[in-house]
Design a protein around this motif. Structure first.
Motif: not given
Ligand code: SF4
Ligand code: SF4
Lengths: 351, 100
Positions: A10-20
């Protein structure tokens, strides 16, 4: 990427290892439909999600990492349990097999877990060094080896995903009840449809054989014989099948003995008595008594066999036990079945 | 609580080497059948051998190798399949034997 294109993302999470990809914790209609189909035995081998890292809620560097298999049913159970929680979900590639079976076969294992931890760069994503692995994955995972190879400590979560929120709330402590694998009525009941579908194929073959035999050996022409006895044959085999695949699982704790073949045989006897009731009410001559005995044997043998097959779905049978049981039961089942059929033919002659 | 279901008596191959056990409790955690109990807080002992379903979780997770079990999938279909494969292998080997 395929991983983001899945319907439950349902969406993406921006994280230090890229989008999740962020996944929904509320199951959609199509998920429930898929569950239903899988429970009925359709497409069980292709019901998968992409392996990799997912998130639910708004996870951060302190959120727990929950490990699961890429069987969609396991994945759905997990995310549905996580309503309102923030967590990372690490999906191992088990070829669409559930955690317990994949762990037994080694696909859900130490190597796969360590590889996925590295591939998803978990060490850069979270500050803690803990992985929550379902307890039923333990037959494939050596916790101390995972720690050595990946630096992450394995914490075994509850047997049921549904109990995860409580487990997490208790600071990752499981109650004794969370550690026990139960086999309650409802848990047995959901397994029945698949057993029925598998057993049905065998029974159909056997029914055709028997119908053919009654056609060839009966007193009249082939088709007349089949029409005369085919219904009985189908009904008889059907009751054996239902006794083994439906009655046995439902009544499991009530049926006598520990061996599943014995439980199945007893369920078969019960079913045979019901099936034969019309026989007794209008018992006439030697022939029908012989036929009744024949059906008693056949139905018990069929039910015993399919009852024994239920060891595959049960949650407490051991390999050594099943081997021992089969050494004794299979010859008996075969003998009872063959005697039954011979008696049946004999009964036809006497009549 | 309902009486728990037990499978056949005296067949489970589980073995515990109690001298080796360091009492870490890992087997208590992973066993889905509550086969072990902690004795005096130092070593475990097997309390219900017949409940063992031979899943192998305890053996794999014991850090000192104090546990052993012949693990495998306890289901009739798997046993049938193994038997079929064995028979096929045997038949294949016999075919390969040079005829005297
Ligand atoms: S093999 Fe499985 S069921 Fe048996 S004692 Fe070990 S963990 Fe428990
Ligand atoms: S896992 Fe091994 S060392 Fe730890 S308590 Fe069990 S038997 Fe003892």
């Amino acid at each position: 990427m395929a991983i983001a294109g899945q319907a439950f993302v349902v969406g993406v999470l921006e994280t230090p290892v890229g989008t999740v990809p962020r996944v929904a914790t509320v199951l959609a209609g199509r998920d429930r439909w898929g569950t239903l189909l899988v429970r009925l035995g359709f497409g069980r081998m292709r019901y998968t999600v992409e392996p990799g890292l997912y998130g639910v809620g708004a996870p951060n560097e302190d959120s727990p990492v929950l490990v699961t298999a890429n069987y969609k049913l396991s994945f759905d159970h997990l995310r549905a349990a996580l309503v309102g929680l923030d967590a990372w979900v690490l999906v191992l590639d088990t070829n669409g097999i559930n955690v317990w079976c994949a762990a037994g076969k080694g696909a859900f294992g130490t190597a796969a877990l360590c590889a996925q931890v590295a591939a998803s760069r978990l060490a850069q994503l979270v500050r803690h060094r803990r992985l929550v692995v379902p307890q039923l994955g333990a037959p494939g995972i050596a916790a101390h080896a995972v720690k050595q190879q990946s630096g992450f400590a394995v914490v075994y979560g509850p047997v049921l995903a549904r109990q995860l929120p409580e487990f997490l709330a208790r600071g990752m402590q499981a109650t004794p009840a969370m550690r026990r694998k139960t086999f309650l009525l409802a848990e047995r009941a959901v397994l029945i449809p698949v057993e029925l579908v598998i057993a049905g194929k065998w029974a159909l073959l056997l029914a055709l054989l028997l119908a053919g035999a009654s056609g060839l050996f009966g007193p009249a022409t082939f088709w007349e014989n089949v029409r005369e006895h085919g219904g009985w044959t189908l009904a008889g085999l059907g009751s054996g099948l239902l006794a083994g695949t439906v009655l046995t699982p439902l009544l499991l704790p009530m049926l006598p003995g520990r061996a599943f073949s014995l439980k199945g045989g007893v369920a078969g006897l019960l079913a045979a008595l019901i099936f034969l009731a019309p026989f007794f009410s209008r018992s006439e001559g030697e022939g029908s008594a012989l036929a009744a005995l024949a059906w008693l044997l056949i139905i018990s043998a069929v039910s015993s066999f399919f009852g024994m097959e239920f060891t595959g779905a049960s949650t407490y049978t051991s390999l050594s036990g099943v081997k021992k049981e089969m050494r004794i039961a299979v010859p008996l089942q075969a003998a009872a079945g063959i005697c039954g059929m011979l008696l049946l033919l004999w009964a036809k002659r006497v009549q | 609580m309902m009486k728990r279901l037990l499978y056949l008596k005296g067949v489970a191959t589980l073995r515990l080497e109690q001298e080796t056990c360091i009492g870490c409790g890992m087997c208590l955690t992973v066993c889905p059948q509550e086969v072990f109990v902690m004795a005096h807080g130092k070593k475990v002992r097997i309390s219900e051998q017949d409940a063992c379903m031979e899943c192998g979780a305890c053996m794999l997770n014991c850090p000192v190798g104090a546990l052993w079990v012949q693990s495998g999938v306890g289901c009739a279909q798997a046993v049938f399949n193994t038997m079929l494969v064995t028979i096929q292998l045997k038949a294949g080997n016999e075919q390969k034997q040079p005829k005297p």
